[in-house]
Design a protein around this motif. Structure first.
Motif, PDB file in Angstrom:
ATOM      1  N   SER A 143       0.890  -1.055   0.212  1.00  0.00           N
ATOM      2  CA  SER A 143      -0.017   0.021  -0.059  1.00  0.00           C
ATOM      3  C   SER A 143       1.018   1.313   0.147  1.00  0.00           C
ATOM      4  O   SER A 143       2.088   1.091   0.317  1.00  0.00           O
ATOM      5  N   LEU A 144       0.285   2.345  -0.331  1.00  0.00           N
ATOM      6  CA  LEU A 144       1.232   3.537  -0.199  1.00  0.00           C
ATOM      7  C   LEU A 144       1.780   3.888   1.070  1.00  0.00           C
ATOM      8  O   LEU A 144       2.949   4.346   1.163  1.00  0.00           O
ATOM      9  N   ALA A 145       1.005   3.643   2.059  1.00  0.00           N
ATOM     10  CA  ALA A 145       1.515   3.813   3.646  1.00  0.00           C
ATOM     11  C   ALA A 145       2.667   2.841   3.792  1.00  0.00           C
ATOM     12  O   ALA A 145       3.867   3.260   4.606  1.00  0.00           O
ATOM     13  N   GLN A 146       2.531   1.621   3.236  1.00  0.00           N
ATOM     14  CA  GLN A 146       3.720   0.622   3.612  1.00  0.00           C
ATOM     15  C   GLN A 146       5.079   0.990   2.744  1.00  0.00           C
ATOM     16  O   GLN A 146       6.033   0.885   3.111  1.00  0.00           O
TER      17      GLN A 146
ATOM     18  N   PHE B 299       5.981   4.230   2.092  1.00  0.00           N
ATOM     19  CA  PHE B 299       6.570   5.240   3.036  1.00  0.00           C
ATOM     20  C   PHE B 299       7.290   4.685   4.062  1.00  0.00           C
ATOM     21  O   PHE B 299       8.539   5.063   4.160  1.00  0.00           O
ATOM     22  N   SER B 300       6.827   3.687   4.753  1.00  0.00           N
ATOM     23  CA  SER B 300       7.507   3.063   5.905  1.00  0.00           C
ATOM     24  C   SER B 300       8.673   2.212   5.399  1.00  0.00           C
ATOM     25  O   SER B 300       9.534   2.523   6.248  1.00  0.00           O
TER      26      SER B 300
ATOM     27  N   THR C 121      14.496  -8.205  12.011  1.00  0.00           N
ATOM     28  CA  THR C 121      13.241  -8.255  11.254  1.00  0.00           C
ATOM     29  C   THR C 121      12.398  -7.251  11.679  1.00  0.00           C
ATOM     30  O   THR C 121      12.239  -7.041  12.765  1.00  0.00           O
ATOM     31  N   ALA C 122      11.562  -6.549  10.601  1.00  0.00           N
ATOM     32  CA  ALA C 122      10.666  -5.649  10.923  1.00  0.00           C
ATOM     33  C   ALA C 122       9.311  -5.868   9.988  1.00  0.00           C
ATOM     34  O   ALA C 122       9.479  -6.390   9.002  1.00  0.00           O
ATOM     35  N   VAL C 123       8.089  -5.615  10.623  1.00  0.00           N
ATOM     36  CA  VAL C 123       6.767  -5.676   9.560  1.00  0.00           C
ATOM     37  C   VAL C 123       6.335  -4.500   9.647  1.00  0.00           C
ATOM     38  O   VAL C 123       6.232  -3.434  10.577  1.00  0.00           O
ATOM     39  N   ILE C 124       5.509  -4.251   8.529  1.00  0.00           N
ATOM     40  CA  ILE C 124       4.789  -3.097   8.173  1.00  0.00           C
ATOM     41  C   ILE C 124       3.401  -3.533   7.936  1.00  0.00           C
ATOM     42  O   ILE C 124       3.304  -4.101   6.717  1.00  0.00           O
ATOM     43  N   SER C 125       2.419  -2.984   8.656  1.00  0.00           N
ATOM     44  CA  SER C 125       0.809  -3.204   8.449  1.00  0.00           C
ATOM     45  C   SER C 125       0.406  -2.395   7.279  1.00  0.00           C
ATOM     46  O   SER C 125       1.280  -1.538   6.739  1.00  0.00           O
ATOM     47  N   GLU C 126      -0.731  -2.870   7.170  1.00  0.00           N
ATOM     48  CA  GLU C 126      -1.346  -2.008   5.538  1.00  0.00           C
ATOM     49  C   GLU C 126      -1.239  -0.650   5.843  1.00  0.00           C
ATOM     50  O   GLU C 126      -1.225   0.226   4.914  1.00  0.00           O
ATOM     51  N   ASP C 127      -1.730  -0.060   7.052  1.00  0.00           N
ATOM     52  CA  ASP C 127      -1.675   1.223   7.343  1.00  0.00           C
ATOM     53  C   ASP C 127      -0.201   2.054   7.591  1.00  0.00           C
ATOM     54  O   ASP C 127      -0.338   3.084   7.797  1.00  0.00           O
ATOM     55  N   GLY C 128       0.753   1.210   7.444  1.00  0.00           N
ATOM     56  CA  GLY C 128       1.970   1.906   7.397  1.00  0.00           C
ATOM     57  C   GLY C 128       2.659   1.568   8.921  1.00  0.00           C
ATOM     58  O   GLY C 128       3.815   2.187   9.084  1.00  0.00           O
ATOM     59  N   GLU C 129       1.922   0.991   9.760  1.00  0.00           N
ATOM     60  CA  GLU C 129       2.491   0.917  11.249  1.00  0.00           C
ATOM     61  C   GLU C 129       3.741  -0.045  11.344  1.00  0.00           C
ATOM     62  O   GLU C 129       3.526  -1.073  10.690  1.00  0.00           O
ATOM     63  N   ILE C 130       4.738   0.449  11.661  1.00  0.00           N
ATOM     64  CA  ILE C 130       6.044  -0.409  11.710  1.00  0.00           C
ATOM     65  C   ILE C 130       6.300  -1.103  13.225  1.00  0.00           C
ATOM     66  O   ILE C 130       6.128  -0.335  14.162  1.00  0.00           O
ATOM     67  N   ASP C 131       6.653  -2.333  13.180  1.00  0.00           N
ATOM     68  CA  ASP C 131       6.966  -3.135  14.536  1.00  0.00           C
ATOM     69  C   ASP C 131       8.287  -3.597  14.205  1.00  0.00           C
ATOM     70  O   ASP C 131       8.303  -4.575  13.149  1.00  0.00           O
TER      71      ASP C 131
END
Length: 82
Positions: A27-30, A32-33, A64-74
């Motif tokens: 997604s666009l948010a992903q 950017f993140s 490792t990092a993951v990014i949700s659909e709304d761009g939230e980084i974990d």
């Protein structure tokens, strides 16, 4: 005259993330993140679809990092990468 031995050229450029087959699935948010994490050495590894939602998985030497659909980084996800 002594011949100088040439050092092999080491390719340091990496494939830009936009060239990744996974990039178009973000997604666009992903995007950017993912670009932000790229500055810290993370690279997009794959995109997982969980419960109808896209989850981008990025890796680097430190983890490792993951990014949700709304761009939230974990950066401490509960995910195992084989």
């Amino acid at each position: 005259m002594q011949a100088q031995s040439r050092q092999p050229i080491i390719e340091r450029r990496q494939e830009p993330p936009e060239q990744s087959v996974w990039w178009e699935k973000l997604s666009l948010a992903q995007k950017f993140s993912a670009s932000s994490l790229g500055k810290f050495g993370y690279e997009l590894s794959f995109v997982r679809n969980e419960n109808g939602h896209s989850l981008a998985v990025l890796t680097c030497q430190s983890g490792t990092a993951v990014i949700s659909e709304d761009g939230e980084i974990d950066t401490s996800p509960a995910i195992k990468v084989r």
